[in-house]
Design an enzyme around this catalytic site. Sequence first.
Site, PDB file in Angstrom:
ATOM      1  N   ARG A  47       0.854  -1.188   0.000  1.00 26.41           N
ATOM      2  CA  ARG A  47       0.000   0.000   0.000  1.00 26.41           C
ATOM      3  C   ARG A  47       0.892   1.241   0.000  1.00 26.41           C
ATOM      4  O   ARG A  47       1.652   1.472   0.933  1.00 26.41           O
ATOM      5  CB  ARG A  47      -0.927   0.016   1.218  1.00 26.41           C
ATOM      6  N   SER A 116     -12.866  -4.434   0.304  1.00 28.79           N
ATOM      7  CA  SER A 116     -13.221  -4.044   1.671  1.00 28.79           C
ATOM      8  C   SER A 116     -14.736  -4.069   1.828  1.00 28.79           C
ATOM      9  O   SER A 116     -15.466  -3.557   0.963  1.00 28.79           O
ATOM     10  CB  SER A 116     -12.705  -2.636   1.970  1.00 28.79           C
ATOM     11  N   LYS A 145      -7.003   4.184   9.384  1.00 23.27           N
ATOM     12  CA  LYS A 145      -8.334   4.392   8.804  1.00 23.27           C
ATOM     13  C   LYS A 145      -9.177   5.152   9.818  1.00 23.27           C
ATOM     14  O   LYS A 145     -10.032   4.579  10.506  1.00 23.27           O
ATOM     15  CB  LYS A 145      -8.992   3.039   8.471  1.00 23.27           C
TER      16      LYS A 145
END
Length: 218
Positions: A47, A116, A145
Amino acid sequence: MKFDKAQQVKNAMLLYAVTDRAWTGDNTLYQQVEQCLKGGVTLVQIREKGLSHEAFVEEAKDIVQLCHSYGVLCLINDDVQACLESGADGVHVGQDDMEAGDVRALLGEEKIIGVSAHSVAEAQLAQSRGADYLGVGAVHSTGTKTDAAPLTHQDISDICASVAIPCVAIGGIKLDNMLELAGTGVAGVAIVSGIFAAKDIQTATAALRARAEELVQA
């Protein structure tokens, strides 16, 4: 092939490492990934939010090859084009990214697609559109997040029960709270800071791997 792929994906969910270069310090991300591979991670997701496309692809090529040398799958977060160019095994997309069916059309049947999911409806839609697994969370509040409201034990159980594809839990999961997920039906856990912020990544990963095995056998 379909059965083999499905089983391979399920097995890979056990301890799923998501990279974050915020904690590289004196090491490179490549070195950190190698340490977690030595510790026993079963999948790596790269990521990157701050690199140019070209730099991301070059980095990803090296990390994909490294993962494959350990017999571990390597996925790309969000970037379908980078997945194609780097030789990664697939891509993980969020609810605000490219829709799973469109990703499948670009990547073909062999690549792995993760999506997700925060609800049963999102989970079932992703499965119907060709997702191979779901990332379910956030389990706990997490700094990576900040906008993700934590799901309850029942929420996670309901999502897992609503689909036939494996679910990996993500969000604030640590060694000391992982077993709270027992009984939900998750196939494993995805971890960011618990691996990449550790002073000794290999040792931390080995402990997380043992706990994850305990979780899925519970």
